[in-house]
Design a protein around this motif. Sequence first.
Motif, mmCIF file in Angstrom:
data_model
loop_
_atom_site.group_PDB
_atom_site.id
_atom_site.type_symbol
_atom_site.label_atom_id
_atom_site.label_comp_id
_atom_site.label_asym_id
_atom_site.label_seq_id
_atom_site.Cartn_x
_atom_site.Cartn_y
_atom_site.Cartn_z
ATOM 1 N N CYS A 108 0.863 -1.188 0.000
ATOM 2 C CA CYS A 108 0.000 0.000 0.000
ATOM 3 C C CYS A 108 0.895 1.231 0.000
ATOM 4 O O CYS A 108 1.632 1.466 0.975
ATOM 5 N N GLN A 109 0.856 1.991 -1.059
ATOM 6 C CA GLN A 109 1.715 3.157 -1.208
ATOM 7 C C GLN A 109 0.912 4.412 -0.900
ATOM 8 O O GLN A 109 -0.052 4.736 -1.598
ATOM 9 N N ALA A 110 1.327 5.104 0.194
ATOM 10 C CA ALA A 110 0.641 6.328 0.634
ATOM 11 C C ALA A 110 1.617 7.478 0.504
ATOM 12 O O ALA A 110 2.740 7.413 1.011
ATOM 13 N N SER A 111 1.221 8.524 -0.200
ATOM 14 C CA SER A 111 2.089 9.678 -0.421
ATOM 15 C C SER A 111 1.511 10.897 0.284
ATOM 16 O O SER A 111 0.354 10.909 0.704
ATOM 17 N N GLY A 112 2.330 11.923 0.411
ATOM 18 C CA GLY A 112 1.872 13.158 1.044
ATOM 19 C C GLY A 112 2.695 13.477 2.282
ATOM 20 O O GLY A 112 3.518 12.688 2.746
ATOM 21 N N LYS A 113 2.446 14.659 2.845
ATOM 22 C CA LYS A 113 3.174 15.126 4.014
ATOM 23 C C LYS A 113 2.421 14.756 5.280
ATOM 24 O O LYS A 113 1.251 14.414 5.265
ATOM 25 N N GLY A 114 3.135 14.885 6.393
ATOM 26 C CA GLY A 114 2.504 14.634 7.677
ATOM 27 C C GLY A 114 2.527 13.169 8.056
ATOM 28 O O GLY A 114 2.929 12.302 7.285
ATOM 29 N N ASP A 115 2.074 12.909 9.263
ATOM 30 C CA ASP A 115 2.030 11.538 9.765
ATOM 31 C C ASP A 115 0.729 10.879 9.346
ATOM 32 O O ASP A 115 -0.346 11.472 9.459
ATOM 33 N N PHE A 116 0.832 9.669 8.863
ATOM 34 C CA PHE A 116 -0.362 8.893 8.555
ATOM 35 C C PHE A 116 -0.106 7.441 8.927
ATOM 36 O O PHE A 116 1.042 6.992 9.045
ATOM 37 N N ARG A 117 -1.184 6.722 9.070
ATOM 38 C CA ARG A 117 -1.106 5.339 9.513
ATOM 39 C C ARG A 117 -1.679 4.445 8.418
ATOM 40 O O ARG A 117 -2.701 4.764 7.807
ATOM 41 N N VAL A 118 -0.995 3.312 8.163
ATOM 42 C CA VAL A 118 -1.454 2.350 7.171
ATOM 43 C C VAL A 118 -1.943 1.104 7.894
ATOM 44 O O VAL A 118 -1.250 0.559 8.763
ATOM 45 N N SER A 119 -3.137 0.663 7.535
ATOM 46 C CA SER A 119 -3.696 -0.559 8.130
ATOM 47 C C SER A 119 -4.432 -1.340 7.051
ATOM 48 O O SER A 119 -4.759 -0.810 5.984
ATOM 49 N N TRP A 120 -4.694 -2.601 7.322
ATOM 50 C CA TRP A 120 -5.353 -3.488 6.365
ATOM 51 C C TRP A 120 -6.608 -4.090 6.986
ATOM 52 O O TRP A 120 -6.640 -4.400 8.178
ATOM 53 N N LYS A 121 -7.632 -4.244 6.173
ATOM 54 C CA LYS A 121 -8.879 -4.887 6.581
ATOM 55 C C LYS A 121 -9.273 -5.895 5.511
ATOM 56 O O LYS A 121 -8.704 -5.934 4.431
ATOM 57 N N ARG A 122 -10.256 -6.697 5.819
ATOM 58 C CA ARG A 122 -10.744 -7.674 4.863
ATOM 59 C C ARG A 122 -12.258 -7.675 4.841
ATOM 60 O O ARG A 122 -12.916 -7.240 5.799
ATOM 61 N N GLY A 123 -12.833 -8.226 3.750
ATOM 62 C CA GLY A 123 -14.275 -8.420 3.668
ATOM 63 C C GLY A 123 -15.051 -7.151 3.405
ATOM 64 O O GLY A 123 -14.514 -6.065 3.182
ATOM 65 N N ASN A 124 -16.372 -7.294 3.458
ATOM 66 C CA ASN A 124 -17.311 -6.181 3.296
ATOM 67 C C ASN A 124 -18.581 -6.525 4.072
ATOM 68 O O ASN A 124 -19.300 -7.446 3.675
ATOM 69 N N PRO A 125 -18.865 -5.881 5.197
ATOM 70 C CA PRO A 125 -18.153 -4.721 5.762
ATOM 71 C C PRO A 125 -16.756 -5.071 6.253
ATOM 72 O O PRO A 125 -16.448 -6.226 6.499
ATOM 73 N N LEU A 126 -15.940 -4.009 6.408
ATOM 74 C CA LEU A 126 -14.552 -4.206 6.762
ATOM 75 C C LEU A 126 -14.413 -4.750 8.173
ATOM 76 O O LEU A 126 -15.123 -4.338 9.096
ATOM 77 N N ARG A 127 -13.474 -5.648 8.350
ATOM 78 C CA ARG A 127 -13.149 -6.166 9.670
ATOM 79 C C ARG A 127 -11.662 -6.524 9.693
ATOM 80 O O ARG A 127 -11.004 -6.586 8.647
ATOM 81 N N ALA A 128 -11.155 -6.754 10.887
ATOM 82 C CA ALA A 128 -9.726 -6.994 11.066
ATOM 83 C C ALA A 128 -9.292 -8.264 10.356
ATOM 84 O O ALA A 128 -10.080 -9.189 10.142
ATOM 85 N N LEU A 129 -8.008 -8.321 10.005
ATOM 86 C CA LEU A 129 -7.471 -9.503 9.355
ATOM 87 C C LEU A 129 -7.488 -10.715 10.268
ATOM 88 O O LEU A 129 -7.592 -11.854 9.815
ATOM 89 N N GLY A 130 -7.392 -10.460 11.553
ATOM 90 C CA GLY A 130 -7.306 -11.560 12.505
ATOM 91 C C GLY A 130 -5.883 -11.746 12.987
ATOM 92 O O GLY A 130 -4.926 -11.262 12.363
ATOM 93 N N GLU A 131 -5.729 -12.416 14.100
ATOM 94 C CA GLU A 131 -4.415 -12.562 14.703
ATOM 95 C C GLU A 131 -3.660 -13.792 14.221
ATOM 96 O O GLU A 131 -2.495 -13.976 14.549
ATOM 97 N N SER A 132 -4.295 -14.662 13.469
ATOM 98 C CA SER A 132 -3.636 -15.883 13.031
ATOM 99 C C SER A 132 -2.564 -15.564 11.995
ATOM 100 O O SER A 132 -2.842 -14.937 10.975
ATOM 101 N N PRO A 133 -1.298 -15.963 12.252
ATOM 102 C CA PRO A 133 -0.226 -15.680 11.280
ATOM 103 C C PRO A 133 -0.132 -16.724 10.177
ATOM 104 O O PRO A 133 0.773 -16.680 9.358
#
Length: 588
Positions: free
Chosen positions: A161-186
Amino acid sequence: MGGRRFKFLLRFGIVINLLFGFVSNRVPKTPTIQLNRILEESALLSVHITSNNTVSIVKWIFHPRQGEANDLGRFSNGTWERWNKSDSLGQRLEMVDGTTLKISNLVVKDSGNYTAYVTFSTGVTESHTFSLTVYEPVREPQVTHKLISNAPDGCNVSLRCQASGKGDFRVSWKRGNPLRALGESPNWHQLCDSGEDLHLFWHRNASDANITCLVSNPADQKNISINLLSLCPAEEPVREPQVTHKLISNMPDGCNVTLRCQASGKGDFRVSWKRGNPLRALGESPDWHQLSDSGEDLHLFWHRNTSDANITCLVSNPADQKNISINLLSLCPAEGAAQFPAQDPPNQLHGILGGSVLFRLNVPPWKRVDEVEWKFTPTGGQPLLVAEFAEGKLRKPHPSNSFGPRVEMVDETTLKMKDLTMADSGVMDVRVRFASSVIVESFFNLIVHEPVPSPQINHQIVSSTANRCNVTLHCRTSGKSDLHFSWGNRNPLRTSEALEWYRLTNDDKDLHLSWRPNTSDSIFTCLVSNPVDQKNISFDVFNICQDEAQDGCSCFSWVRTAMVVGLGLQVATIISLNVLERKVGDQC
């Protein structure tokens, strides 16, 4: 007694007054309110008044992240007074009501603490602080992917995921629709430390095919989703392969032959070769066979006394496999048969710059064509697949190259190339597969020529009389070396048939004439041509030879006239002298 009591009460009153005065001078503080806003938006700083007392004055002070505090102004008696309108906030401040300050068109430097000191009619003052942070908007992110492996049950894929621009930002990932966490299973996913890279194994039977990247800061958020079905396509069925062959040599004990297994279709597939029936490996011995790097080409020497005459090409992917066999007995005929395969010479085609050309195959009407492949090799260049024709449709594998918009099918066996350039000179290799699986290969050698420029004729008179004119005509043009020059005078004038009255030199560009006015036509034509174009120009030698002859005659006439006039003057002089002598004699 009374004096002591008075002094005590006086001192107690002073202490009470000092104590109440100290308490009244302290300004009660409310909890700081955190505000996050986006660049160029507006912020409302609304003071929440809990007291029932009437507000007399609201004074605003700005403490920036860096620099000194700025006294913005105060609101009292329904009027907003700004102390310094030339500061960084300028005209962007306004009081919406008695307790709400509005900041418009926010900039990053507006970040800081804004404190409102509220003074009530009772004289009590309390403070309200707003901590404002101004962020740039989050730009639209982009997701790139790399397919590591693709298997029947799923695929390994890396997403970034490539995020451009100034300032601090956070990158996170979700799955499905509606969005939910990926889960803790590696077991099926792994994130890098920055959170930008997601490595996962996606099972085809999983219900969640959508993966979403979210890029956010405290004031804004953007996201982009990608469907793993599009990244991990199921393996397509393998198409039927085709084997073409080339007989290198044929000898009594065997033959040298090259086999090519052509596998078409999408997706990754593997080409391998087997021998015999049942199929088994070719073996590791390089004495009788050699494979190309891709595995598609097999070069072998087949001995007639071997039991294995069948060679099989297998094309496979993890989900499907197809094969085709060829019998070497049919490729390597015994002695007495043709020893080397016959090849048709290439078809020669000529085109003109900016024009078009047709690559027409000579296919009998009763033969059904399945596929046609057009591959072009420019002069001094590399082969390029121009087009494929199958199932009645023309497919251009590389539509963005120079050929893409310039080629079209006229019919099933004719390709038209338009807007020819000089770089289009080369060889077109056409491979036709018929319904009978027979493959025929044809070649077209294309040469593109420039249009012939208009020629010019210059002349040089060697000598000229009334009966003969010796003149040389020079035919010239600005074209290149692929031009052909020829001359005509009613009939073509040829070098091999040159007569005593004309001669051609300088690659037929120069015509030397010994022309007699009463023996031949005076108009001579120069023709300049190449295989696709021609230009001509004519020249009349009568005009230049007649002028030259007249110039010679006129000079001769002047000489005769001068002689006659001189003779006449002499006669007149003699007569005059005789007349004078007679007159003188008469007088005497």
